[in-house]
Design an enzyme around this catalytic site. Structure first.
Site, PDB file in Angstrom:
ATOM      1  N   GLU A 164       5.373  -0.353   6.481  1.00  0.00           N
ATOM      2  CA  GLU A 164       3.961  -0.353   6.680  1.00  0.00           C
ATOM      3  C   GLU A 164       3.385  -0.720   5.041  1.00  0.00           C
ATOM      4  O   GLU A 164       2.250  -0.894   4.919  1.00  0.00           O
ATOM      5  CB  GLU A 164       3.190   0.822   7.198  1.00  0.00           C
ATOM      6  N   GLU A 180       0.833  -1.105   0.095  1.00  0.00           N
ATOM      7  CA  GLU A 180       0.151   0.198   0.035  1.00  0.00           C
ATOM      8  C   GLU A 180       0.993   1.238  -0.080  1.00  0.00           C
ATOM      9  O   GLU A 180       1.444   1.559   0.949  1.00  0.00           O
ATOM     10  CB  GLU A 180      -1.057  -0.050   1.160  1.00  0.00           C
TER      11      GLU A 180
END
Length: 340
Positions: free
Chosen positions: A320, A311
Site C-alpha cells: 500500500e 505514501e
C-alpha cells in the site's frame, strides 16, 4: 479483491494517483496520494501535475489547500465524499447542502465527478446510505445550479462486487439489492459507474491460473477467448472491465459508461511488486486505454492511475505504501511517462 482506496484498509483521504488517458476527449488522470509525512506542498503537487501534462486528479476527501491550489490550473478532479460522511449526508439533506456548499461550490469549475463513497460493500454499515447520499448530493448541486454536464454524481466500487467473471461475459453483481438502486440512479442521471480495477491483486490471488504477462499487458497473443461471444483477450485489465460491463448489462444498464477510478501496480512490498513491473504496467496502461476493450472496441477508457506518490503513512499491507509514480522529491520513479 482489496484495492488501495480511501475506504477501510486501502486508500484514504486525499487520494492516490489515478492515471488513465483519454487522449482526445479525456485528460490523463492521476490520483493525488497524500498519506505521507515527506510529500510536497499541494501547490507543488499541482505544479508537478501541470509540468507532466496530467490534466485530471482524484481527491479521496476534500482538502482545502489542494482545492485552492487547483483553481485556475485547468486540472479537473474526482472529489470523494468520504465514507464517514455517508450516513449523515444520506439521512439529512441539510448535511448534504452544507458539504456541497463548503467543498464544491467554491471549486465547481475544477470538479468533474463526485464519488459518493469508495469501495462500500453491502455488508458495510454505510451501505444503505450510499444511494440516498448520492441523491442528496445531487439535490444540493441542483439547488446551486451545478447540474447538467458540469458535475456528475456516482460512487466507486471495487471488483469484488463482481462474480462469475470468467469468461468476462458471465460477469454479474454479487448483491443486486445493494447495487440496483445505485445503477438506477446512474441511469436516470446519465452518470458513469466508477470502478477501481487492479489486475495486480487478481494476479497475486490466482497465480496458478493467471500469467504475469497477461496482467502486465505484455502477452504477445490471445490468452483468453470468451466462449459465449468469441471475444479475445490479451490482457487482464480488459477482461476485468468487460466483466463489469457484462454485470451492468445483466442489471439492465448495458449503456452505463465506466470510469476506471483507480488502477496501478506496486513497486515494492509484495509478490511481483517491483519497479520494473510497476513501470511496465503504468506505461502499458497509458498506451492501452485509447483502444477500448474487446466489448467496447475503439471506445477510449477514462481512467486514473494510482497514485502520484508513495505514501509512507499508509496503513495495511506493505504494498500500500508503494504505488507512487513519483518519489517524494518529485522525481519520476519509472522514467518519463507520456501522460498526454
Amino acid at each position: 479483491m482489496a484495492t488501495p482506496s480511501n475506504s477501510s484498509s486501502v486508500i484514504t483521504t486525499l487520494g492516490i494517483i489515478s492515471t488513465l488517458l483519454f487522449l482526445s476527449l479525456h485528460p490523463t488522470a492521476v490520483c493525488y496520494g497524500n498519506l505521507g509525512n515527506n510529500l510536497p506542498s499541494p501547490q507543488n503537487v499541482v505544479n508537478l501535475y501541470k509540468s507532466n501534462g496530467i490534466r485530471a486528479m482524484r481527491l479521496f476527501a476534500p482538502d482545502q489547500a489542494a482545492l485552492q491550489s487547483l483553481q485556475g490550473s485547468g486540472i479537473r478532479i474526482i472529489l470523494d465524499v468520504p465514507r464517514d460522511k455517508l450516513q449523515s449526508i444520506g439521512s439529512d439533506q441539510n448535511a448534504a447542502n452544507q458539504w456541497v456548499q463548503s467543498n464544491v461550490v467554491p471549486f465547481a469549475s475544477s470538479i468533474k465527478y463526485i464519488a459518493v463513497g469508495n469501495e462500500v460493500h453491502a455488508s458495510h454499515q454505510e451501505a444503505s446510505s450510499v444511494q440516498p447520499a448520492m441523491q442528496n448530493i445531487l439535490n444540493a448541486l441542483n439547488s446551486n445550479n451545478l447540474v447538467g454536464g458540469q458535475i456528475k454524481v456516482s460512487t466507486a466500487i471495487d471488483t469484488t462486487l463482481i462474480t462469475n467473471s470468467f469468461p468476462p461475459s458471465n460477469g454479474q453483481f454479487t448483491d443486486m439489492s445493494y447495487i440496483t438502486p445505485i445503477i438506477n440512479f446512474l441511469t436516470r442521471n446519465n452518470s458513469p459507474l466508477l470502478v477501481n480495477v487492479y489486475p495486480y491483486f487478481a494476479y497475486t490471488n490466482n497465480k496458478q491460473s493467471i500469467s504475469l504477462g497477461y496482467a502486465l499487458f505484455t502477452s504477445s497473443s490471445t490468452v483468453v477467448t470468451d466462449w459465449n461471444n468469441g471475444l479475445q483477450y490479451q490482457n487482464l485489465f480488459d477482461a476485468i472491465l468487460d466483466a463489469v460491463y457484462a454485470a451492468l448489462g445483466r442489471a439492465g444498464a448495458p449503456n452505463t459508461p465506466i470510469v476506471v477510478s483507480e488502477s496501478g501496480w506496486p513497486s515494492d512490498g509484495g509478490d511481483a511488486a517491483t519497479v520494473d513491473n510497476a513501470g511496465t504496467y503504468c506505461r502499458n496502461l497509458i498506451s492501452h486505454v485509447k483502444k477500448g476493450t474487446p466489448l467496447k472496441s475503439g471506445k477510449e477508457i477514462e481512467a486514473y492511475l494510482f497514485a502520484m506518490f508513495d505514501e509512507n503513512n499508509k496503513q495495511g499491507a506493505t504494498t500500500e505504501q508503494h504505488f507512487g509514480l513519483f518519489t517524494a522529491n518529485q522525481q519520476p520513479k519509472y522514467g518519463q511517462l507520456n501522460f498526454s
